[in-house]
Scaffold this motif. Structure first.
Motif, PDB file in Angstrom:
ATOM      1  N   LEU A   1      -0.084   5.253  -1.053  1.00 16.98           N
ATOM      2  CA  LEU A   1      -0.563   4.860  -2.381  1.00 16.98           C
ATOM      3  C   LEU A   1       0.549   4.219  -3.204  1.00 16.98           C
ATOM      4  O   LEU A   1       0.302   3.300  -3.992  1.00 16.98           O
ATOM      5  CB  LEU A   1      -1.145   6.076  -3.107  1.00 16.98           C
ATOM      6  N   GLN A   2       1.777   4.685  -3.027  1.00 21.37           N
ATOM      7  CA  GLN A   2       2.907   4.045  -3.718  1.00 21.37           C
ATOM      8  C   GLN A   2       3.091   2.617  -3.220  1.00 21.37           C
ATOM      9  O   GLN A   2       3.318   1.693  -4.012  1.00 21.37           O
ATOM     10  CB  GLN A   2       4.193   4.862  -3.491  1.00 21.37           C
ATOM     11  N   ALA A   3       2.975   2.426  -1.912  1.00 21.96           N
ATOM     12  CA  ALA A   3       3.096   1.076  -1.355  1.00 21.96           C
ATOM     13  C   ALA A   3       1.943   0.193  -1.831  1.00 21.96           C
ATOM     14  O   ALA A   3       2.119  -1.011  -2.048  1.00 21.96           O
ATOM     15  CB  ALA A   3       3.121   1.145   0.176  1.00 21.96           C
ATOM     16  N   LEU A   4       0.785   0.788  -2.019  1.00 23.23           N
ATOM     17  CA  LEU A   4      -0.399   0.029  -2.441  1.00 23.23           C
ATOM     18  C   LEU A   4      -0.198  -0.626  -3.808  1.00 23.23           C
ATOM     19  O   LEU A   4      -0.755  -1.693  -4.076  1.00 23.23           O
ATOM     20  CB  LEU A   4      -1.611   0.965  -2.471  1.00 23.23           C
ATOM     21  N   LYS A   5       0.617  -0.017  -4.634  1.00 24.04           N
ATOM     22  CA  LYS A   5       0.883  -0.581  -5.953  1.00 24.04           C
ATOM     23  C   LYS A   5       1.558  -1.947  -5.862  1.00 24.04           C
ATOM     24  O   LYS A   5       1.436  -2.767  -6.781  1.00 24.04           O
ATOM     25  CB  LYS A   5       1.769   0.365  -6.767  1.00 24.04           C
ATOM     26  N   THR A   6       2.252  -2.206  -4.768  1.00 23.81           N
ATOM     27  CA  THR A   6       3.041  -3.442  -4.663  1.00 23.81           C
ATOM     28  C   THR A   6       2.181  -4.686  -4.452  1.00 23.81           C
ATOM     29  O   THR A   6       2.681  -5.802  -4.597  1.00 23.81           O
ATOM     30  CB  THR A   6       4.051  -3.343  -3.509  1.00 23.81           C
ATOM     31  N   ILE A   7       0.898  -4.514  -4.124  1.00 22.48           N
ATOM     32  CA  ILE A   7       0.062  -5.709  -3.908  1.00 22.48           C
ATOM     33  C   ILE A   7      -0.585  -6.186  -5.199  1.00 22.48           C
ATOM     34  O   ILE A   7      -1.237  -7.229  -5.212  1.00 22.48           O
ATOM     35  CB  ILE A   7      -1.032  -5.454  -2.850  1.00 22.48           C
ATOM     36  N   GLN A   8      -0.396  -5.456  -6.294  1.00 23.55           N
ATOM     37  CA  GLN A   8      -1.027  -5.826  -7.558  1.00 23.55           C
ATOM     38  C   GLN A   8      -0.416  -7.124  -8.088  1.00 23.55           C
ATOM     39  O   GLN A   8       0.796  -7.270  -8.179  1.00 23.55           O
ATOM     40  CB  GLN A   8      -0.867  -4.703  -8.577  1.00 23.55           C
TER      41      GLN A   8
END
Length: 572
Positions: free
Chosen positions: A212-219
């Motif tokens: 979920l932390q990595a998922l923030k980087t695609i914003q």
């Protein structure tokens, strides 16, 4: 050994699983089904295996799982540094026997003193890919049959990069598997012993949090002034928790879940097929969307590597986007929010059966397009290669509803795509547009691209022979024209030859060999034929481009009619 001898071997084995033995006895009066269960070994293909659950060498059961894992264990012991200590990550979906197969895999690994990291409950395929990289494991195993019917399950193998194993890796693993003569004799350690000595470690929440932390980087943009209403269905699969958490952490709070489809269900009881490519899978989401006036409907397949999206049209109802349409919209949205320096040496990666509209969009931003064979494993391989070149991965997609945005995963990722599609819909809503209206803008700029796909299912031994006959006939007697248009070039991916008919020139195709035939027509339209690697199907893909939607629909129909006539003639 004949298939009847193999049946005798199974029935005479005193240690065979009682449930499988009972199912085997039930088949004794159905010789055709019994033969189909035993006439061959379940094919371990380039990514793993997939098949019907039940007893037999041509079925998914604990013994075919053990045999596959035995081959994988021998392979990584020889080829992966510190394989025993690094271990193998195992995840599984909501299907029948998925958790049991995951434990069986751990037991076989444990017999080799290879550590197994097993998720304590079901998880999506992209999380398995992420976990292999996050835990620096030697390999990964995903127990899933994706969107196949309930009677199926499957086994997918991932390499240490988190991608599906390459063709060379798969060939070496297959060789190991094929050397195992007796699947009933594969050693499996006791689960309790493995847990006690640290060779079976249950994992979950820590890996979820890292993903979920990595998922923030695609914003791309801050979701300020967020007024998007979302309906979400996981179609009885694995995506529920991660999609909701991913949406929440980037600011979406108006998310309505289709409760009837929220819980895992191996029967997928509310749909005829748990596949977001099939529009019937969205029926309940559409009903809820109307009740809550949703802007966007999102649906994931059981193992959450594919995403379908439906949006409002001008008739107060919802239209399901194709995989080509959604992928092109996501591509344009992301590239349009990048600075020129961010796109430098950037690459779009798509498959040979994915729309050519992506190439046109990427080119308009100065981004190159790479083509791969069908299958996201080839996209993952390219991303790995970029680590040693000056190229930069910007986006990857395929027509079958698979997308990848952030390369912290090396397979298609419906969780990433769900968050990105919602952000994109929110952006266009602020501009006063739906995603369909945004798509129309792209058509006006790049041309009216239209794609189609026809699938012919031919099951069993006879079906395999018919599919082989169809491909042989198309290869030996290629189309001279389709839809009233001359064939400009013929691409045979099995021989790696591109034959430019109008110029009488032959070129090499610099891609791995595969049983695929593609025909390019004089106006750039194309047709591609390939047997499915995971289902008993042969698929025909189509792509056209004209100056209007009506003209594209007409041209596509004419080409499809010609292909259907040829298929009918071959199959009788």
């Amino acid at each position: 050994m004949s298939w009847k001898d193999t049946v005798k071997k199974w029935t005479s084995n005193t240690a065979i699983d009682d449930k499988l033995l009972g199912q085997l006895k039930d088949l004794t009066n159905n010789e055709k089904e019994l033969e189909d269960s035993f006439y061959k070994n379940l094919s371990f293909g380039t990514g793993g295996m997939r098949g019907i659950l039940g007893p037999g060498t041509n079925r998914m059961n604990i013994y075919t799982i053990r045999k596959a894992v035995e081959g994988l264990s021998e392979y990584i012991e020889e080829n992966a540094a510190n394989a025993r200590e690094r271990g193998v990550v195992i995840a599984y979906d909501s299907r029948y026997m998925s958790q049991e197969f995951a434990v069986e895999a751990a037991r076989v690994l444990g017999a080799h003193n290879i550590r197994a990291y097993v998720f304590e409950s079901l998880r999506p395929t992209p999380l398995l890919s992420f976990s292999v990289r996050y835990l620096h494991a030697a390999a990964g195993i995903m127990i899933t049959a994706s969107h196949n019917p309930p009677e199926y399950n499957g086994f997918k193998v991932y390499n240490e990069d988190g991608g599906q194993v390459s063709l060379n890796e798969a060939a070496a693993i297959i060789d190991k598997v094929n050397q195992i003569e007796d699947e009933l004799a594969v050693e499996a350690a006791e689960q309790a012993d493995l847990e006690n000595n640290g060779l079976l470690e249950w994992i979950g929440e820590k890996v979820d949090h890292a993903y979920l932390q990595a998922l923030k980087t695609i914003q791309v943009q801050e979701n300020t002034d967020n007024d998007l209403t979302i309906v979400f269905t996981p179609l009885h699969g694995t995506a529920h928790d991660l999609v909701l958490q991913g949406l929440e952490q980037v600011g979406f709070d108006k998310v309505h879940v289709v409760e009837e489809q929220a819980k895992p269900d191996p029967e997928f009881s509310t749909v005829s097929s748990p596949n977001p490519e099939e529009h019937q899978a969205f029926e309940m989401a559409i009903e809820l969307g109307g009740q809550v006036d949703a802007d966007i409907l999102i649906g994931t397949d059981p193992d959450a590597d594919r995403l379908g999206v439906a949006v409002k049209n001008g008739n107060d109802s919802y239209q399901v986007l194709t995989g080509n349409q959604l992928g092109t919209l996501l591509l344009d949205y992301r590239l349009s929010h990048m600075e020129e320096d961010e796109r430098k040496n950037g690459q779009l990666i798509k498959t040979i059966v994915t729309t050519e509209m992506g190439r046109a969009v990427a080119s308009s931003y100065g981004v190159n397009t790479m083509d791969t064979l069908t299958g996201f494993k080839f996209i993952g391989e390219k991303i790995k290669q970029f680590e040693t070149t000056n190229e930069q991965f910007l986006f990857g997609y395929e027509e079958s509803y698979g997308y990848l945005i952030g390369p912290f995963v090396r397979d298609k990722d419906a969780v990433q795509a769900a968050v990105a599609a919602s952000e994109m819909a929110n952006h266009w809503k602020k501009q006063g547009k739906t995603l369909l209206e945004a798509l129309d803008t792209l058509y006006e700029k790049h041309g009216h691209y239209l794609e189609g796909m026809k699938s012919l299912t031919l099951k069993g031994k006879d079906g395999e022979e018919k599919i082989a006959n169809i491909m042989a006939d198309i290869r030996e007697n290629p189309f001279p024209s389709l839809g009233g248009l001359q064939v400009r070039s013929v691409e045979d991916y099995q021989s790696s030859i591109r034959n430019l008919l109008t110029e009488d020139v032959r070129e090499d195709i610099i891609l791995p060999k595969e049983n695929v035939m593609k025909f390019i027509l004089e106006d750039g339209s194309w047709v591609c034929f390939r047997p499915s690697g995971t289902e008993p199907k042969i698929k025909s893909y189509f792509g056209v481009k004209t100056d209007s939607a009506e003209a594209s629909e007409k041209q596509l129909s004419k080409i499809q009619q010609d292909v259907q006539q040829r298929m009918d003639k071959i199959t009788g």
